[in-house]
Design a protein around this motif. Structure first.
Motif, mmCIF file in Angstrom:
data_model
loop_
_atom_site.group_PDB
_atom_site.id
_atom_site.type_symbol
_atom_site.label_atom_id
_atom_site.label_comp_id
_atom_site.label_asym_id
_atom_site.label_seq_id
_atom_site.Cartn_x
_atom_site.Cartn_y
_atom_site.Cartn_z
ATOM 1 N N GLU A 160 42.282 43.579 31.607
ATOM 2 C CA GLU A 160 42.283 44.529 30.427
ATOM 3 C C GLU A 160 43.664 44.557 29.744
ATOM 4 O OE1 GLU A 160 41.360 49.315 29.128
ATOM 5 O OE2 GLU A 160 40.959 48.789 31.100
ATOM 6 N N LEU A 161 44.907 44.597 30.346
ATOM 7 C CA LEU A 161 45.743 44.670 29.956
ATOM 8 C C LEU A 161 46.340 43.238 29.449
ATOM 9 C CD1 LEU A 161 47.994 46.894 32.725
ATOM 10 C CD2 LEU A 161 47.186 47.626 30.441
ATOM 11 N N VAL A 162 45.965 42.257 30.097
ATOM 12 C CA VAL A 162 46.070 40.772 29.567
ATOM 13 C C VAL A 162 45.481 40.893 28.066
ATOM 14 C CG1 VAL A 162 45.686 38.536 29.841
ATOM 15 C CG2 VAL A 162 46.432 39.731 31.975
ATOM 16 N N GLN A 163 44.417 41.104 28.029
ATOM 17 C CA GLN A 163 43.596 41.298 27.049
ATOM 18 C C GLN A 163 44.092 41.917 25.765
ATOM 19 O OE1 GLN A 163 39.467 42.325 27.975
ATOM 20 N NE2 GLN A 163 39.080 40.363 28.684
ATOM 21 N N GLN A 164 44.953 43.047 26.168
ATOM 22 C CA GLN A 164 45.787 43.854 25.235
ATOM 23 C C GLN A 164 47.190 43.185 24.582
ATOM 24 O OE1 GLN A 164 46.067 47.584 26.773
ATOM 25 N NE2 GLN A 164 43.871 48.136 26.871
ATOM 26 N N GLY A 165 47.396 42.010 25.515
ATOM 27 C CA GLY A 165 48.565 41.423 25.092
ATOM 28 C C GLY A 165 49.758 42.108 25.783
ATOM 29 N N VAL A 166 49.815 42.874 26.904
ATOM 30 C CA VAL A 166 50.883 43.098 27.625
ATOM 31 C C VAL A 166 51.424 42.234 28.477
ATOM 32 C CG1 VAL A 166 51.386 45.067 29.198
ATOM 33 C CG2 VAL A 166 49.799 45.697 27.610
ATOM 34 N N ALA A 167 52.946 42.357 28.427
ATOM 35 C CA ALA A 167 53.843 41.142 29.165
ATOM 36 C C ALA A 167 53.355 41.174 30.664
ATOM 37 C CB ALA A 167 55.160 41.690 28.918
ATOM 38 N N ALA A 168 53.615 40.127 31.383
ATOM 39 C CA ALA A 168 52.983 40.002 32.659
ATOM 40 C C ALA A 168 53.757 41.048 33.728
ATOM 41 C CB ALA A 168 53.294 38.403 32.757
ATOM 42 N N SER A 169 55.113 40.930 33.418
ATOM 43 C CA SER A 169 56.004 41.742 34.081
ATOM 44 C C SER A 169 55.711 43.258 33.977
ATOM 45 C CB SER A 169 57.498 41.671 33.736
ATOM 46 O OG SER A 169 57.780 41.773 32.545
ATOM 47 N N SER A 170 55.399 43.832 32.992
ATOM 48 C CA SER A 170 54.868 45.046 32.633
ATOM 49 C C SER A 170 53.742 45.396 33.406
ATOM 50 C CB SER A 170 54.732 45.542 31.006
ATOM 51 O OG SER A 170 56.027 45.181 30.442
ATOM 52 N N ILE A 171 52.642 44.302 33.282
ATOM 53 C CA ILE A 171 51.306 44.574 34.169
ATOM 54 C C ILE A 171 51.823 44.892 35.680
ATOM 55 C CG2 ILE A 171 49.203 43.579 34.651
ATOM 56 C CD1 ILE A 171 49.233 42.115 32.117
ATOM 57 N N VAL A 172 52.548 43.800 36.163
ATOM 58 C CA VAL A 172 52.936 44.048 37.757
ATOM 59 C C VAL A 172 53.543 45.406 37.825
ATOM 60 C CG1 VAL A 172 54.616 43.457 39.492
ATOM 61 C CG2 VAL A 172 53.339 41.491 38.005
ATOM 62 N N LEU A 173 54.541 45.991 36.810
ATOM 63 C CA LEU A 173 54.979 47.183 36.999
ATOM 64 C C LEU A 173 53.707 48.443 37.083
ATOM 65 C CD1 LEU A 173 57.420 49.356 37.108
ATOM 66 C CD2 LEU A 173 57.377 48.996 34.579
ATOM 67 N N LEU A 174 53.016 48.303 36.185
ATOM 68 C CA LEU A 174 51.670 49.548 35.910
ATOM 69 C C LEU A 174 51.008 49.365 37.101
ATOM 70 C CD1 LEU A 174 51.231 48.878 32.186
ATOM 71 C CD2 LEU A 174 52.445 50.670 33.144
ATOM 72 N N LEU A 175 50.547 48.230 37.683
ATOM 73 C CA LEU A 175 49.927 47.951 38.936
ATOM 74 C C LEU A 175 50.477 48.592 40.269
ATOM 75 C CD1 LEU A 175 48.758 44.191 38.786
ATOM 76 C CD2 LEU A 175 47.337 46.193 38.814
ATOM 77 N N THR A 176 51.849 48.645 40.151
ATOM 78 C CA THR A 176 52.754 49.201 41.246
ATOM 79 C C THR A 176 52.547 50.854 40.954
ATOM 80 O OG1 THR A 176 54.323 47.550 41.293
ATOM 81 C CG2 THR A 176 54.763 49.546 42.017
ATOM 82 N N VAL A 177 52.751 51.481 39.903
ATOM 83 C CA VAL A 177 52.654 52.684 39.527
ATOM 84 C C VAL A 177 51.097 53.005 39.765
ATOM 85 C CG1 VAL A 177 52.830 54.598 37.817
ATOM 86 C CG2 VAL A 177 54.397 52.525 38.024
ATOM 87 N N LEU A 178 50.193 52.540 39.720
ATOM 88 C CA LEU A 178 48.870 52.736 39.566
ATOM 89 C C LEU A 178 48.465 53.011 40.994
ATOM 90 C CD1 LEU A 178 45.900 53.412 38.544
ATOM 91 C CD2 LEU A 178 45.473 50.773 38.588
ATOM 92 N N GLY A 179 48.988 51.914 42.026
ATOM 93 C CA GLY A 179 48.739 52.141 43.305
ATOM 94 C C GLY A 179 49.492 53.340 43.874
ATOM 95 N N MET A 180 50.703 53.657 43.423
ATOM 96 C CA MET A 180 51.434 54.878 44.129
ATOM 97 C C MET A 180 50.796 56.238 43.578
ATOM 98 S SD MET A 180 55.672 53.426 43.504
ATOM 99 C CE MET A 180 56.064 55.003 44.372
ATOM 100 N N LEU A 181 50.466 56.264 42.411
ATOM 101 C CA LEU A 181 49.659 57.355 41.840
ATOM 102 C C LEU A 181 48.288 57.250 42.629
ATOM 103 C CD1 LEU A 181 49.978 59.488 39.709
ATOM 104 C CD2 LEU A 181 48.780 58.149 38.330
ATOM 105 N N THR A 182 47.741 56.665 43.070
ATOM 106 C CA THR A 182 46.278 56.515 43.955
ATOM 107 C C THR A 182 46.778 57.200 45.144
ATOM 108 O OG1 THR A 182 45.440 54.665 42.906
ATOM 109 C CG2 THR A 182 44.698 55.160 45.061
#
Length: 736
Positions: A91-113
């Motif tokens: 979903e983030l790739v389709q929105q045009g978010v940068a790859a490095s930012s996606i990795v960062l958000l995945l990290t935050v999502l996992g920690m928030l989980t």
């Protein structure tokens, strides 16, 4: 005798071999899950995905069992986590978010989980997760399985990066035959291996088969024997390079720069993932409990899983849960304690560090094949049976909708729609079912009080003045109208309306307001509303007594009579119908034999001879006349006072009140007639005076005064027949 030292020696080998076997299952799957998530960002991130899978498996394996409380549970990255994170990345790739930012958000999502899981455990809400409907869980897991299969099809057929699964299937000319051969070999072996042997996990055999197929093809294609620019294999992991450490440190610095609103946008996804991983974990814990006759602590386990997921994500790994496959291998390999999970995590870390060069050669098609098998096994086909019955078609619809929404919209929307539909179906079922279990009149039922024949005739004539509604299920806004529709004609015609609440599960404010209206309508007519079996604790935790008191239905001045049991309510109505005035036993005048209804119409001189042969006996209140199992053969006629008959019901050892006898009645006739032991106990409710006739005295009476004996037996038989006829009528009514 086992000493602590011998117990330790016994457990350590089992925990080691269990940890080793479960690591062999969890590690390849974790690598595959990591590749699935990170390759969704970009093909260049595939190697990072493999490393994330290893780190996630190691962190979960070490931390979760260290702080958790379930022996032999193995925690590792799992399919739901991979599906949610991969969908999030796409979903983030389709929105045009940068790859490095996606990795960062995945990290935050996992920690928030992990944080949410810890909060669920800390608040003691772990037990509530089991109330999520089966149809939602089934549909969700099937949806996740299909998403995983779809995400692996391009890698399975060797399609170019970025091509969707349906385009891959529709363009066979773009398939790489080498990937297809390796993937098919992996899938076939992984599916068929369990039918041949269970000694080696099918995942391991599938990966070995894929590797052998790859090496076989490499004999005729030299380009397959190099790691550089080879899209068919994972490639070098470089797990110990400074570049990786710098990447993690840089990621932590970027996390500190995130704004609160950016973190807030991840909350819904983290909440969904936390619930899914919690369900996966606790479901596995339940299976362990069933196999080992243990009991897990859900809240403690969720605290541990949350801490492990937070740590794993912070280290660059992917989150996970207690996994069924690796746990079952751990159990079958001799594991005994939580140490086996720690061993699995440590061996995973060692394998990642030492075997990185070998893991780099695992074909991408092999990992895709393994995940396709995992996805296929996640699909729950059991709901297909729901179509066989009209009663479960709507349950199948819930599963179908959840799967459809998961595939077309997203996993978060799928879970929300499934829960919403389940709630609607529950309300529909509650509204559709009748809340009136049974409706009867007092002349069709009786209390535990055995009354004289004249009073029974009077109750039979006037009994339709009192109606009994036995209620069931939930009394709430959805069923209030249906209940009032049944009550309305009766509250206009009856003097007494009894609402028995024994089978009621819940009562809401709407239902309480309606019952107040019923009470007021009856009171205006001079009629009475009566409640029985009003429990202090309903299944939903509500104190019904307090609730009905607060809503004004019960309490002083309400005009509603409340009884502990339905039998007590019926007894009170019977007293009103026959016009009895309860008299204290001390004020009662002991009856003579001729004054008893049992001997009405008999000559006084004849009965005087019988009375002379009877013993007089007085029993104080609370004392037994006889007890269960006693062998004396005596018949008792009550001159004054009341007696309660107590007996066990349905094999229970606890005695229950089954009948009451008062002045002018008799009891003890069954054992007197059939020469058996007492099947109940008779306890004096008040001080009582009795006429007592033993079996020996009756035999003497039969020899010398045959007419007296005939009079006595006729009177007893007639009364017992009346009681039996009435009991048969009630039993027939209650089984309708």
């Amino acid at each position: 005798m086992l000493t602590p030292a011998s117990i330790t020696r016994y457990k350590i080998p089992g925990d080691f071999w269990g940890g080793l076997a479960s690591m062999l299952v969890a590690l390849p799957a974790s690598v595959a899950f990591g590749v699935t998530v990170y390759s969704a960002i970009s093909p260049e991130y595939t190697v990072f995905g493999a490393l994330a899978g290893i780190l996630g498996a190691a962190a979960l394996g070490i931390i979760a069992p260290t702080f958790g409380g379930t022996d032999r549970l193995i925690s590792a990255p799992c399919a739901p986590a991979a599906a949610v994170l991969a969908a999030f990345a796409i979903e983030l790739v389709q929105q045009g978010v940068a790859a490095s930012s996606i990795v960062l958000l995945l990290t935050v999502l996992g920690m928030l989980t992990g944080v949410i899981q810890m909060f669920i455990g800390f608040m003691g809400a772990g037990k509530l997760i089991k109330y999520i409907p089966y149809t939602v869980v089934s549909g969700y897991m099937s949806g996740v399985g299909l998403i995983i299969i779809g995400s692996q099809i391009p890698r399975f057929v060797g399609a170019a990066p970025g091509v969707t699964w349906w385009r891959s299937l529709l363009a066979p000319q773009a398939w790489d035959t080498r990937s297809l051969v390796v993937g098919m070999t992996t899938v076939l072996v992984a599916l068929l291996a369990p039918k041949i042997t269970k000694a080696v996990p099918s995942t391991i055999l599938g990966i070995l088969a894929g590797l052998l197929a790859y090496l076989g093809l490499a004999n005729s294609d030299a380009s397959m024997l190099t790691l550089d620019n080879n899209p068919l294999v994972l490639g070098a992991l470089n797990a110990t390079s400074e570049g990786y450490i710098q990447t993690i440190m840089g990621r932590w610095q970027e996390i500190g720069e995130l704004k609160l609103n950016q973190v807030a946008t991840l909350t819904s996804g983290a909440l969904t993932l936390a619930v899914l991983l919690s369900i996966d974990t606790l479901k596995t814990c339940v299976v362990i409990d069933q196999k080992n006759r243990t009991r897990h602590e859900p809240n403690r386990e969720l605290l541990a899983q949350g801490l492990a997921n937070m740590t794993a994500s912070g280290l660059g790994g992917i989150p996970g849960a207690g996994t069924m496959g690796a746990t079952m291998v751990n159990l079958s390999s001799g594991a005994q304690t939580r140490v086996s999970g720690i061993v699995e995590g440590m061996l995973t870390l060692v394998a990642g560090l030492l075997l990185g060069a070998y893991i780099a050669w695992i074909p991408v098609a092999t990992l895709a094949g393994i995940l396709i098998v995992v996805g296929w096994r996640m699909i729950d086909l059991e709901p297909m049976h729901f179509l066989e019955s009209g009663a479960t078609v709507f349950d199948f619809a819930v599963v179908f909708v959840v799967v459809g929404v998961a595939l077309m919209v997203g996993l978060i929307a799928a879970s929300a729609s499934g829960v919403a539909l389940s709630i609607l179906l529950f309300v529909r079922e509650q509204v559709g079912g009748s809340v009136v279990r049974r409706k009867t009149f007092v002349n069709q039922r009786s209390s535990t009080w055995c009354r004289p024949e004249a009073e029974m005739r009077l109750i039979a004539e006037k009994g339709d003045k009192a109606i009994i509604f036995e209620l069931q299920g939930s009394l709430f806004f959805g069923t209030t109208y249906e209940l009032y529709a049944q009550l309305e004609p009766e509250i206009k015609a009856r003097d007494y309306v009894v609402l028995d609440m024994r089978w009621v599960q819940a009562v809401d404010m709407t239902a309480a307001h309606m019952l107040n209206l019923v009470r007021d309508t009856l009171r205006d007519r001079g009629a009475t509303l009566m409640l029985s079996h009003v429990r202090e604790q309903l299944p939903n935790g509500r104190n019904l007594v307090s609730f009905l008191t607060q809503t004004g239905l019960m309490g002083e001045g309400s005009g509603v009579r409340v009884f502990k049991t339905l039998e007590e309510a019926i007894e009170w109505i019977e007293d009103q119908l026959v016009g009895n005035v309860v008299q204290a036993s001390a004020e009662e005048v002991p009856l003579r034999l001729a004054e008893m209804d049992l001997f009405q119409g008999r000559k006084d001189d004849t009965l005087a001879d019988l009375e002379a042969m009877l013993q007089l006996r007085t029993v104080k209140a609370g004392e037994p006349v006889y007890r269960l199992g006693d062998t004396q053969r005596e018949l008792y006629l009550i001159r004054r006072g009341t007696v309660r008959i107590m007996a066990p019901i349905s094999g229970s050892r606890q005695s229950h009140h089954i009948a009451s006898f008062g002045r002018g009645d008799f009891f003890g006739g069954l054992a007197f007639l059939d020469d058996g032991v007492r099947s109940d106990s008779a306890i004096a409710s008040t001080d009582i005076d009795l006429f007592v006739l033993s079996l020996e005295q009756f035999n003497q009476l039969a020899e010398g005064h045959k007419k007296l004996a005939l009079i006595l037996m006729t009177a007893i038989s007639r009364t017992l027949a009346q009681r039996l006829r009435h009991a048969d009528g009630e039993r027939t009514l209650l089984h309708v």
